[in-house]
Design an enzyme around this catalytic site. Structure first.
Site, PDB file in Angstrom:
ATOM      1  N   THR A 122       0.832  -1.197   0.000  1.00  0.00           N
ATOM      2  CA  THR A 122       0.000   0.000   0.000  1.00  0.00           C
ATOM      3  C   THR A 122       0.865   1.245   0.000  1.00  0.00           C
ATOM      4  OG1 THR A 122      -1.689   1.249   1.205  1.00  0.00           O
ATOM      5  CG2 THR A 122      -0.217  -0.104   2.528  1.00  0.00           C
ATOM      6  N   ARG A 123       0.338   2.305  -0.558  1.00  0.00           N
ATOM      7  CA  ARG A 123       0.989   3.601  -0.442  1.00  0.00           C
ATOM      8  C   ARG A 123      -0.043   4.634  -0.007  1.00  0.00           C
ATOM      9  NH1 ARG A 123       0.223   3.503  -6.383  1.00  0.00           N
ATOM     10  NH2 ARG A 123      -0.549   5.546  -6.983  1.00  0.00           N
ATOM     11  N   HIS A 160      -8.246   2.573   4.831  1.00  0.00           N
ATOM     12  CA  HIS A 160      -9.614   2.821   5.277  1.00  0.00           C
ATOM     13  C   HIS A 160     -10.350   1.481   5.347  1.00  0.00           C
ATOM     14  CE1 HIS A 160      -8.975   7.098   5.202  1.00  0.00           C
ATOM     15  NE2 HIS A 160      -8.556   7.048   3.949  1.00  0.00           N
ATOM     16  N   HIS A 210      -9.909  -1.261   2.442  1.00  0.00           N
ATOM     17  CA  HIS A 210      -8.690  -2.072   2.397  1.00  0.00           C
ATOM     18  C   HIS A 210      -8.517  -2.921   3.650  1.00  0.00           C
ATOM     19  CE1 HIS A 210      -7.407   0.713  -0.958  1.00  0.00           C
ATOM     20  NE2 HIS A 210      -7.412  -0.488  -1.478  1.00  0.00           N
ATOM     21  N   GLY A 220      -5.251  -5.382  -5.903  1.00  0.00           N
ATOM     22  CA  GLY A 220      -6.548  -4.711  -5.995  1.00  0.00           C
ATOM     23  C   GLY A 220      -6.767  -4.150  -7.383  1.00  0.00           C
ATOM     24  N   ARG A 221      -7.718  -3.237  -7.462  1.00  0.00           N
ATOM     25  CA  ARG A 221      -7.966  -2.577  -8.744  1.00  0.00           C
ATOM     26  C   ARG A 221      -6.900  -1.520  -8.971  1.00  0.00           C
ATOM     27  NH1 ARG A 221     -14.050  -1.616  -9.824  1.00  0.00           N
ATOM     28  NH2 ARG A 221     -13.349   0.530  -9.887  1.00  0.00           N
TER      29      ARG A 221
END
Ligand SMILES: [Zn+2]
Length: 379
Positions: free
Chosen positions: A189-190, A194, A197, A282-283
């Site tokens: 993640t960057r 929330h 996720h 993810g997308r």
């Protein structure tokens, strides 16, 4: 899954975890110096730790060509992005010192090859665009004109931004083994995490032994949320909402390339080296702007046979709180219309936080929102 017999975790990419750390040579002062950019320095440190196994140094032309054309190293092993060192001209000696912009030496490189490359071609193959408004392409176009390849020996490790979160692949592997985890899912993640996720990391965790939350803390775009703020968000979220014996938070020292689909594969391979058997995609993973289709970063995994990467990608839809379901859900699991879903655009979230208000609890944990509001106040 090919298993490391000692730890019983997934084996490193190519079989063996590389270690390119070593001693400072006596003749260091006499060597010609090559200055690295911050991206090249973070690649160098990942070469040292084995995060880029099986690479032992910056790529030569055979690997480079093969990666661009076929997403494989010359020997056939999957590999998605070039890991190259740009220079103005060929060094005179057989070894060079690698330094940062201030001249501090970190490593020695055994010169193998200096070769020309075509920046537009690399941009098209790596980033699927030659548009210099793309941050990864822009950085590529700023590079020096030739590539220098060779094995590195790193005697000075990069100063980690978060020393308490800096774990090398050997260390995350030891931590997993100590906890008795065999199947571990990695989450790249960057952004602050929330509810959406949080949900998908927990759905993934339901099926494996442990979760590695592995935020990227190397260079990002200037408009991304600063790493310190993000780390504060991860800490309050983990403290409040995750079982501490099932989750490990550690920093991923890579610089962001924004190469979308190819970077998703590259991120997965790196996490395999850290000991992850599964990886969340993810997308629009590692995307930027509208350069990539929503599912491109998932579809690209179909270009490999499943056993080739060994690490298992786990694909996720966008998720949300559904008022009718009364739970987190996604288009895969919820039949209700969009107006039942609590969804806020990134712009809307920033507006709410900047005004000092808490977003809905269905969207963001209040503890996380408080950290972000405080960061906006300070800014
Ligand atoms: Zn629903």
């Amino acid at each position: 899954m090919i298993v490391d017999t000692e730890s019983r975790l997934i084996a490193a990419h190519g079989g063996e975890l590389v270690d390119r750390t070593g001693d400072r040579p006596d003749d260091l002062e006499a060597l010609e110096a090559v200055t690295l950019t911050s991206r090249e320095l973070s690649d160098l440190d990942m070469l040292a730790s084995g995060a880029l196994s099986p690479l032992e140094g910056f790529m030569g032309s055979e690997d480079y060509e093969s990666v661009l054309e076929a997403m494989r190293l010359a020997g056939g092993l999957p590999w998605a992005l070039p890991v190259c060192l740009s220079v103005d001209e060929a060094p005179a000696g057989e070894r060079v010192a690698l330094t940062d912009a201030a001249g501090k030496p970190y490593a020695v490189l055994e010169v193998e090859q200096v070769f020309d490359y075509d920046k537009e071609r690399e941009a098209q193959q790596s980033f699927r665009t030659t548009d210099e408004a793309h941050p990864g392409v822009a950085r590529l176009y700023e590079q020096k004109p030739r590539y220098l390849s060779g094995r590195v020996t790193v005697f000075e490790r990069a100063q980690p931004t978060f020393p308490e979160l800096a774990l090398d692949p050997a260390e995350t592997r030891a931590a997993f083994a100590e906890r008795g985890w065999r199947r571990v899912v990695g989450f790249q993640t960057r952004n602050p995490i929330h509810r959406a996720h949080e949900y998908l990391t927990k759905v993934a965790l339901e099926t494996v032994d442990g979760l590695l939350i592995h935020p990227l803390v190397g260079d990002t775009k200037s408009d991304d949320v600063p790493a310190q703020t993000r780390v504060d968000c991860y800490r309050v979220l983990l403290d409040g909402y995750y079982p501490s014996d099932r989750v490990l938070l550690s920093a991923f020292p890579a610089a962001m390339r924004y190469a979308g689909p190819r970077e998703a594969v590259w991120h997965a391979i790196c996490r395999k080296n850290y000991g992850c058997s599964h990886f969340i995609v993810g997308r629009d993973h590692a995307g930027v702007g509208d350069y990539y289709g929503t599912y491109d970063a998932q579809l690209i995994f179909d270009e490999f046979e499943p056993h080739e990467l060994d690490i298992e990608p786990m694909f996720f839809e966008h998720s949300f709180w559904c008022r009718t379901c009364g739970s987190m859900a996604s288009a895969k699991t919820c039949p209700h219309p969009a107006d039942e879903h609590v969804f806020l655009s990134g712009t809307k979230v920033r507006e709410i936080l900047a005004s000092g208000e808490l977003p809905p609890e269905e969207f963001s944990r209040p503890e996380v929102a408080e950290v972000l509001i405080e960061a906006y106040r300070r800014a």
